[in-house]
Design an enzyme around this catalytic site. Structure first.
Site, PDB file in Angstrom:
ATOM      1  N   ASP A 167      61.015 -52.967  26.207  1.00 31.14           N
ATOM      2  CA  ASP A 167      60.112 -53.821  25.458  1.00 31.14           C
ATOM      3  C   ASP A 167      59.221 -54.624  26.407  1.00 31.14           C
ATOM      4  O   ASP A 167      59.715 -55.432  27.189  1.00 31.14           O
ATOM      5  CB  ASP A 167      60.935 -54.775  24.589  1.00 31.14           C
ATOM      6  CG  ASP A 167      60.092 -55.619  23.657  1.00 31.14           C
ATOM      7  OD1 ASP A 167      58.878 -55.375  23.557  1.00 31.14           O
ATOM      8  OD2 ASP A 167      60.651 -56.535  23.023  1.00 31.14           O
ATOM      9  N   ASP A 363      51.303 -53.914  23.487  1.00 32.84           N
ATOM     10  CA  ASP A 363      52.721 -54.108  23.202  1.00 32.84           C
ATOM     11  C   ASP A 363      53.401 -52.768  22.941  1.00 32.84           C
ATOM     12  O   ASP A 363      52.930 -51.969  22.139  1.00 32.84           O
ATOM     13  CB  ASP A 363      52.877 -55.023  21.974  1.00 32.84           C
ATOM     14  CG  ASP A 363      54.323 -55.310  21.632  1.00 32.84           C
ATOM     15  OD1 ASP A 363      55.105 -55.577  22.558  1.00 32.84           O
ATOM     16  OD2 ASP A 363      54.677 -55.266  20.438  1.00 32.84           O
TER      17      ASP A 363
END
Length: 485
Positions: A167, A363
């Site tokens: 992430d 992201d």
């Protein structure tokens, strides 16, 4: 072919080439796309067989994993957590529905927006507490979402492998550890510090401890961390050090991570998380001295294939770069300047200020790219003009521009390109243009923020097949086409 499609496809050049391409347009958009591709190197159309729209139920990742292994000593294979290549799928009770994935995706977006909007006031409050010697309270991080990708890393001596989410919106890496007061059910046995000869606890006075958002000291002066995610998921445990194995031969000694012993929430059966954010506790920051300040990854076009995550390493020669924008209010995120969009080779009429005002985050955990409302509406109008020949389909959760391809053997879809500051123009793979839940419901893979003030987010669907390069040393982000299949 509809007249609007012919007009958009006609070349802007005069002379014989224009005449030849005009005649080709009367035959088919597929032939025109091929001619435009040969003449300019930038095709305005994707011509795709309908039978290829849905992923295979069988994992086809062997070749991609081999490519990842040969990319560098610190490369890891990447698979989608809900695809047939995922080690989590077999015991997870099946994948969530597309609607569930997109609803959770909105939760993640909402948490990113909240974190960005409240970052300045939270930072001021934290500074006041720290000046008084008060430990910081837990600050809610980014919601996990469900559209994540999985890598396998090794921890400890001897090495034990764990399947973790990676992430770019998180900093602290962690796995669940023995003994555990309250752990969710995961894929693999818990990490046991007692079985590793290289394990060590991190003391409270260590800078890595005091750099966390939330930490406390135990009676034995061990550093205790807490991370609360935006979807109420939570991990609590001890901050520790051990050897982290990356790829076939890479290893990072003394890697700092969380040893979670009180964890709950929407982690699925993942063994933990690897954070690649910008703070110094992230894997990207800790690995910089050995591998270089940066990393890259490639997300495959299909959930039945594999890509890679590489710590350090050289950028591909075809990468186009744009500046990495520093934002002190949300230091974990990677920002870049999106300044325009093209559809079928033509610029969509949106003022650059519409994109620049809120900024854009890239992201890995957000599925669908979010745009300022003005920009999204303009993109939707432009895209729909080229799609008039296809029957509209019902909306799918946050996706409101959908089409029914039932009965077609092939479909012709206009290209979509994202333009970044510095001139980088990234023409998306077909898998980054449409989100396909089924042949009768293929949707434009973008959504509106609902306003023009919330930050934009470049999601992982639009990043598929690109080698996405985070060059922290030079403060730039690159996109190399055809990084993986």
């Amino acid at each position: 072919m509809a007249p609007a499609t012919r007009r958009a496809a006609l070349p802007r050049r005069g002379g014989l080439l224009a005449a030849v391409l005009a005649l080709a347009a009367l035959a088919s958009p597929a032939r025109l796309a091929a001619a435009a591709d040969r003449s300019s190197g930038a095709p305005d159309w994707h011509v795709v067989r309908v039978s290829s729209l849905l992923p295979s139920a069988v994992c086809t990742a062997a070749g991609a994993r081999a490519a990842a292994a040969s990319n560098s000593s610190s490369s890891l294979g990447v698979v989608h957590r809900h695809g047939p290549c995922s080690p989590l799928l077999a015991r997870a009770g099946g994948a969530p529905s597309h609607a569930e994935i997109l609803e959770r995706d909105q939760d993640r977006v909402d948490s990113i927006h909240r974190r960005a909007a409240g970052a300045a006031s939270a930072a001021a409050a934290d500074a006041a507490r720290a000046s008084k010697g008060v430990s910081l309270p837990a600050r809610r991080g980014v919601s996990l979402g469900t559209g994540n990708y999985i890598v396998s890393v090794g921890l400890g001596t001897p090495r034990r492998d764990f399947s973790v989410v990676f992430d770019t919106g998180s900093d602290l890496s962690w796995v669940q550890c023995r003994p555990c007061n309250g752990c969710y059910e995961q894929q693999d046995p818990l990490f046991d510090p007692a079985q590793s000869s290289t394990y060590a606890a991190v003391p409270c006075g260590d800078p890595q401890c005091r750099g966390l958002d939330s930490w406390t000291c135990t009676s034995g002066s061990r550093c205790r961390y807490e991370v609360v995610y935006g979807d109420q998921s939570q991990t609590d445990g001890n901050l520790v050090r051990d050897t982290l194995a990356l790829g076939p031969s890479g290893a990072l000694q003394g890697f700092v991570f969380g040893c979670g012993d009180d964890d709950s929430g929407l982690f699925g059966r993942a063994d933990g998380l690897v954070g690649l954010g910008r703070n110094r506790v992230s894997l990207a920051s800790q690995a910089a001295a050995k591998y270089g300040a940066g990393f890259s990854y490639c997300l495959p076009s299909s959930s039945s294939a594999a890509g890679y995550l590489s710590i350090g390493g050289a950028a591909p020669p075809n990468a186009q770069f744009t500046a990495m924008v520093a934002r002190g209010d949300t230091p974990s995120f990677y920002y870049l300047n999106l300044v325009g969009i093209k559809v079928a080779g033509r610029t969509v009429g949106v003022p650059e200020a519409v994109f620049r005002a809120p900024g854009t985050v890239i992201d890995s955990g957000t599925v669908i790219t979010r745009l300022p409302d003005t920009a999204y509406r303009a993109l939707r109008r432009a895209f729909a003009r080229f799609m008039r020949k296809y029957k509209r389909a019902p909306a799918l959760s946050i996706l409101d521009t959908c089409y029914d391809f039932t009965g077609y053997t092939t479909v012709q879809i206009p290209s979509v390109a994202l333009v970044f500051s510095g001139g980088a123009t990234v023409s998306l793979d077909f898998s980054g243009v449409l989100y396909v839940s089924k042949v009768s419901q293929a949707c434009l893979a973008f959504a509106s923020n609902g306003d023009d003030t919330s930050i934009g987010i470049l999601g992982n669907t639009q990043q598929k097949t690109f080698a996405v390069v985070y060059d922290v040393t030079s403060q730039k982000i690159g996109f190399g086409a055809k990084g993986c299949a």
